[in-house]
Design an enzyme around this catalytic site. Structure first.
Site, PDB file in Angstrom:
ATOM      1  CB  CYS A   1       8.524  36.800 -10.236  1.00 44.33           C
ATOM      2  SG  CYS A   1      10.217  36.283  -9.996  1.00 44.33           S
ATOM      3  CG  ASN A   2      12.413  37.696 -13.345  1.00 48.74           C
ATOM      4  OD1 ASN A   2      11.993  38.783 -12.972  1.00 48.74           O
ATOM      5  ND2 ASN A   2      13.432  37.093 -12.784  1.00 48.74           N
ATOM      6  NE  ARG A   3      12.205  33.467 -17.657  1.00 44.78           N
ATOM      7  CZ  ARG A   3      12.924  34.144 -18.531  1.00 44.78           C
ATOM      8  NH1 ARG A   3      12.582  34.159 -19.800  1.00 44.78           N
ATOM      9  NH2 ARG A   3      13.993  34.795 -18.154  1.00 44.78           N
TER      10      ARG A   3
ATOM     11  CD  GLN B   1      17.715  30.140  -7.661  1.00 47.61           C
ATOM     12  OE1 GLN B   1      18.414  30.370  -8.648  1.00 47.61           O
ATOM     13  NE2 GLN B   1      17.937  30.687  -6.493  1.00 47.61           N
TER      14      GLN B   1
ATOM     15  N   GLY C   1      21.042  43.870  14.436  1.00 50.90           N
ATOM     16  CA  GLY C   1      20.017  44.635  13.731  1.00 50.90           C
ATOM     17  C   GLY C   1      18.876  43.724  13.345  1.00 50.90           C
ATOM     18  CB  ALA C   2      15.623  43.356  14.057  1.00 52.55           C
TER      19      ALA C   2
END
Lengths: 272, 433
Positions: free
Chosen positions: B56-58, B125, B198-199
């Protein structure tokens, strides 16, 4: 005696090496540093056993005849207890804090070691007496480790509370692991000390004709404190922090028993 | 290989630094697209080998120059090819992205593998993504000698940086910091009980993170039960808000991310919960703004409280620590880079031919001298004739191998031939004898 001292000195060097590699492993998590630290510790432990074994053969008894040899036995038990803790909990990052105890006591033992073995005291012989002293020293060693682990627990809890999340925070184990290690070492100490005290009582009855000695009362109080440490969390809901503080207090009672009680209150537990 | 224009290695790429996301999206590759474009480029001789790293970044295209990329600017040609393949007019991406050749291309790949080119400095990653890109290219037959070696080296370099520096030792994202803290209270999180209050979006991020970490005991408490139930579809159990007080003592870690304007957990709630927990610590991650958990909880024994500001501060400190590790990481990468370039340089054709000739001449001279010792009856003129014959024989023998090395248009094949020659004739390129 010279071989025993030489082996003792070799064991000391191996422990020092294990300590150096443990510190290096704490600083940078390279697997080979940990493996080297473990190997040197194991080797040191075996060589140290050789030193104690040879010393024991010369004096025909378990090495507790005088203060230096009993300190060497204590150091060996510390190293062994640490080895058990490490195997049981698969956690090596406490090594740099626990090994110095073994190193310190072995070093003092070597420096103060008498050239000639002391003459045997005919009263202090027999399997009962030997097991009594050996297990008591194992108990002291395990309580010493629990003392250090309790402090590490308090340091870690302090770091988490105060948001001081440096290298030590990231390298020390999680609170639950430290707590379990602390629990295990106290467990070893309680069992060893209880059996040692029971054997001691039997031996005292046979040799002194009585169970009573002020040391007995202090020792049972000590065992009671540590048993309370084992149960306080589950039965009374005590926090790990309170248990750690109590364990440290228990260790001061142990030091009191080992010094003030031995030297000034009873004359039956002094190394002569 | 010293002249970059002669280098067979090419790289064109677009990453988050120079290229806006809307352009990156248009230049992104799916595995099918990778297969299609690489097969075409190799068929047309633009590249001899190729690996495409697309995240997604490159989007980065690593290649070894093919026989058709001898003239002109091969990097520009490659960039144009890629933009045309994606249907993006080249003038739209003019000035965006980067193009490197030779050592610069290698250095860039090593930096990418080590996480030095990542949005989150040092994240690991990317090493898996580079490995996957290489595995894909190699399984489809698009890598050979050079890129095989290059990517193996890049993966090694990335691993070394991860193991030998502190670049990735501390988390720099808020969820990462939160998980690290929780793991310093409970080493193994999988069997622990998590209570999420919370959701909303933040709760959802943490829920995913916990599920990914193998957590099985997740409870979600929310004012709207349906939303909590929707969140718990994969694992865990939803509870109505009224059950918060009864669920609190059961939890080991509480993640609170409600939109409440007042604390939803008071000091008294926690004191009561801790008392029921038989000495087990209770850890609060308060991600609500304003705070959901009374700050006084932090003073209680066996209760630990971290708010979003605390997590941000720790993340920032860790980021600064990582920054300090860039120097040592670069030292490792430079070492690996020199190692790779030395290997690549050793495959150059001219030194191989020189070494080949030197080897044959050495053998010729040794054999000549040995034979003449046995033929002492020969006249000097005969000796000279034999010497010339031996020289001619060597030249004839070497003519075809020399041509095969020099005239090969495909750079990868040329390097492979050089490597084969070095292996077959045991050539020592460093020898000056």
């Amino acid at each position: 005696m010279a071989t025993s001292i030489l082996l003792g000195a070799t064991a000391l060097l191996l422990y020092l090496g294990a300590e150096a590699f443990s510190i290096a492993h704490l600083r940078q998590e390279k697997a080979w540093l940990g493996i080297l630290a473990r190997s040197l510790l194991t080797l040191g432990f075996l060589v140290h056993f050789g030193a104690l074994e040879i010393g024991g053969r010369i004096t025909h008894t378990v090495p507790y005849r005088d203060l230096p040899t009993s300190m060497s036995l204590f150091a060996w038990m510390v190293a062994g207890s640490y080895g058990i803790l490490r195997l049981r909990h698969r956690e090596g990052s406490t090594g740099p804090f626990l090994l110095p105890v073994a190193i310190l006591f072995l070093a003092i033992s070597l420096v103060t070691h008498p050239v000639q073995a002391p003459a045997p005291d005919p009263k202090l012989t027999g399997a009962l007496f030997a097991f009594h002293v050996t297990l008591a020293i194992l108990g002291y060693a395990a309580f010493t480790l629990s003392f250090v682990l309790a402090q590490l627990y308090l340091i870690q809890i302090h770091q988490i509370h105060r948001r001081k999340l440096g290298v030590l925070f990231s390298r020390l184990p999680a609170l639950d692991v430290l707590s379990r290690m602390h629990h295990t070492s106290i467990g070893i100490g309680v069992v060893a000390m209880t059996v040692a005290s029971t054997l001691g009582l039997l031996w005292a009855k046979q040799n002194w004709g009585t169970y009573w000695d002020p040391k007995v009362a202090v020792t049972f109080l000590l065992i009671a404190v540590y048993v309370f440490c084992l149960l306080a969390g589950r039965l009374l809901g005590w926090s790990g922090k309170r248990i750690a503080i109590l364990s440290i207090a228990g260790y001061f009672l142990l030091l009191f028993s080992y010094t003030i009680v031995n030297l000034f209150i009873t004359q039956e537990h002094v190394f002569r | 290989m010293s002249n970059p224009d002669e280098s067979p290695l090419l790289l064109v790429g677009w990453d988050f630094r120079q290229t806006p996301v809307e352009v990156r999206e248009r230049l992104a590759f799916t595995p099918e697209k990778i297969e299609a474009v690489v097969a075409r480029m190799r068929q047309e001789g633009l590249l001899a080998e190729c690996v495409i790293v697309s995240t997604c970044n490159r989007s980065e295209v690593y290649g070894v120059r093919g026989p058709a990329a001898v003239e002109g600017d091969p990097l520009l040609a490659l960039a144009r090819y890629i933009s045309e393949f994606h249907g993006v007019p080249h003038h739209e991406i003019e000035g965006l992205g980067f193009r490197h050749m030779g050592a610069d291309a290698v250095r860039h790949l090593f930096r990418v593998s080590a996480g030095l080119e990542s949005l989150a400095l040092g994240e690991h990653q990317i090493l898996g993504q580079v490995r996957e890109a290489f595995r894909f290219a190699s399984s489809t037959g698009h890598t050979r000698t050079v890129l095989n070696r290059l990517f193996q080296k890049a993966l090694e370099a990335g691993k070394r940086v991860r193991n030998e520096t502190g670049l990735n030792s501390r988390p720099i994202s808020i969820p990462g910091v939160a998980i690290e803290l929780a793991q310093k209270i409970y080493e193994d999180l999988a069997p622990r009980r998590f209570l999420i209050l919370g959701a909303g979006e933040t709760s959802s991020i943490f829920y995913d993170l916990l599920v990914a970490r193998g957590a099985k005991n997740i409870e979600v408490v929310n004012r709207t039960l349906e939303k909590a139930e929707a969140l718990c579809q994969r694992a865990g159990k939803a509870y109505p808000w009224e059950e918060l007080a009864s669920r609190l003592p059961q939890a080991d870690v509480v993640v609170s991310a409600t939109s409440s304007t007042e604390p939803v957990i008071t000091r008294e709630d926690v004191r009561r919960a801790v008392a029921q927990r038989r000495g087990q610590p209770l850890f609060f991650l308060d991600l609500g703004i304003p705070r959901n958990v009374d700050p006084g909880v932090a003073d209680l024994n066996n209760a630990f409280l971290y708010a979003v500001d605390d997590l941000q501060e720790i993340a920032e400190r860790n980021r600064q620590e990582r920054q300090r590790e860039v120097g040592p990481a670069m030292d490792i990468l430079e070492e690996e880079l020199q190692d790779f370039l030395a290997w690549l340089g050793s495959l150059a054709v001219v030194p191989t031919i020189t070494a080949l000739r030197r080897k044959f001449e050495t053998i010729r001279e040794a054999e000549f001298d040995r034979s003449l010792e046995k033929l002492s009856s020969l006249t000097p003129a005969d000796r000279e004739k034999i010497r010339l014959m031996a020289q001619s024989l060597v030249r004839s023998l070497l003519r075809r191998p020399t041509e095969a090395l020099k005239d090969e248009a495909d750079p990868t094949r040329r390097l492979e031939r050089a490597e084969a020659a070095q292996y077959l004739f045991d050539l020592d390129l460093d020898s000056k004898d």
